[in-house]
Design an enzyme around this catalytic site. Structure first.
Site, mmCIF file in Angstrom:
data_model
loop_
_atom_site.group_PDB
_atom_site.id
_atom_site.type_symbol
_atom_site.label_atom_id
_atom_site.label_comp_id
_atom_site.label_asym_id
_atom_site.label_seq_id
_atom_site.Cartn_x
_atom_site.Cartn_y
_atom_site.Cartn_z
ATOM 1 N N ASP A 36 0.863 -1.170 0.000
ATOM 2 C CA ASP A 36 0.000 0.000 0.000
ATOM 3 C C ASP A 36 0.907 1.230 0.000
ATOM 4 O O ASP A 36 2.099 1.139 0.328
ATOM 5 C CB ASP A 36 -0.885 -0.030 1.242
ATOM 6 N N ASP A 46 -0.255 5.028 0.965
ATOM 7 C CA ASP A 46 -0.529 5.985 2.035
ATOM 8 C C ASP A 46 -0.443 5.323 3.411
ATOM 9 O O ASP A 46 -1.059 4.283 3.658
ATOM 10 C CB ASP A 46 -1.912 6.596 1.861
#
Length: 326
Positions: free
Chosen positions: A125, A127
């Site tokens: 991922d 963020d």
């Protein structure tokens, strides 16, 4: 590694080549990581500061002497320290709670670990995992709509909102903002501590590195170039006449898309079963970490932490290579 001599157990493990160490009724047999004992419970203890050794050693001394079978020194190239314990039984909940968590990470190894020295795939991922911020929150702050968007973001990360609906709601708040804020933010993306040494270690062993994000293409593209990643996937913002249109175009990169990235990339690069790793921090990452052979939650929300195979709770991303087997 001079400071490792602060504790007798660690001094023996690192500096003494004898195969056996006895202390207060506990007998430790040294073993190599590549030949770990079979049919036992394995625990990895990862720490940054050698001052943590006294607390870790005291915790080990409190374990039943009959449970301790062996110990290994785990070495990586990212600047942390690690040992592995082979025990007859998994420590009780009370024993796990007593571990000095403020000093170190304790990982009970419940599954077969991917092999560091074999080619593998890491899907990350972006963020709050690869970078320290939520990009849409930062864009919103720069556009003057930060509070509205932050509230929607938090609800989405907690799994309370459908991702695509929340994404479109948040992006809609950006309508009319000058697109230059994207370039400004790209130029100042704060990488998550430990990201670069972790990636370098994996690259040195032929791993493929991918970002799959519910964020936006300019930011994953920037990371792909900066970090020499193999692929990057995210949502595409619509820009008209130098302004954000408040819309995204194309297929939305949602939780299922991110899970599909694990499958597609492993097929593209012929990654063997058992060698697919995914890491994230929010509920939207659950399908991705479950699609991988080994899913890691990083400083994660409770729903993801419960679903993952391992949880990095206190230290930085340099922990990841220690969760792999050579």
């Amino acid at each position: 590694m001079e400071s490792l001599n602060q504790d007798a157990l660690f001094l023996w493990l690192v500096s003494d080549h004898s195969p056996r160490f006895e202390r207060q009724g506990q007998v430790f047999e040294r073993y190599q990581e590549s030949a770990n004992p079979a049919g036992v419970s394995r625990l990895r203890v990862i720490y940054q500061d050698t001052l943590a050794q006294a607390g870790i050693s005291a915790w080990i001394a409190a374990l039943p002497s009959s449970d301790v079978i062996g110990i290994a020194h785990i070495e990586r190239q990212v600047g942390l320290h690690c040992i592995e314990l082979a025990l007859v039984n998994v420590p009780s909940q009370a024993q796990l709670v007593a571990f000095p968590q403020s000093l170190a990470e304790l990982h009970v190894l419940h599954v077969d670990l991917p092999r560091l020295h074999h080619p593998g795939l890491l899907v990350m991922d972006m963020d709050s995992t690869a970078i320290q911020i939520e990009c849409i929150d930062e864009l919103a702050a720069m556009a003057g709509v930060g509070e509205r968007v932050a509230a929607i973001t938090e609800r989405a990360m907690q799994g309370e909102l459908d991702f695509e609906q929340s994404l479109r709601q948040r992006v809609a708040q950006l309508k009319g903002a000058d697109a230059s804020i994207i370039t400004t933010l790209c130029d100042n993306l704060p990488l998550m501590p430990g990201l670069e040494p972790m990636l370098l270690e994996l690259k040195s062993h032929g791993w493929r590195l991918v970002v799959a994000s519910g964020g936006f293409t300019p930011f994953v593209g920037h990371l792909k170039q900066l970090l020499s990643l193999d692929a990057a996937f995210a949502n595409e913002l619509v820009i008209t006449d130098g302004k954000l249109a408040g819309e995204v175009t194309g297929k939305v990169v949602d939780a299922q898309f991110k899970a599909d990235v694990v499958e597609r990339c492993s097929e593209q690069w012929d990654i063997q079963k058992g060698q697919r790793v995914a890491i994230g921090d929010g509920a939207n990452d659950i399908p991705m970490v479950m699609a991988a052979d080994f899913g890691i939650a990083f400083h994660a929300k409770p729903k993801l932490a419960a679903a993952a195979d391992a949880n990095i709770r206190h230290l930085d991303l340099r922990v990841l290579p220690y969760l792999l087997q050579i």
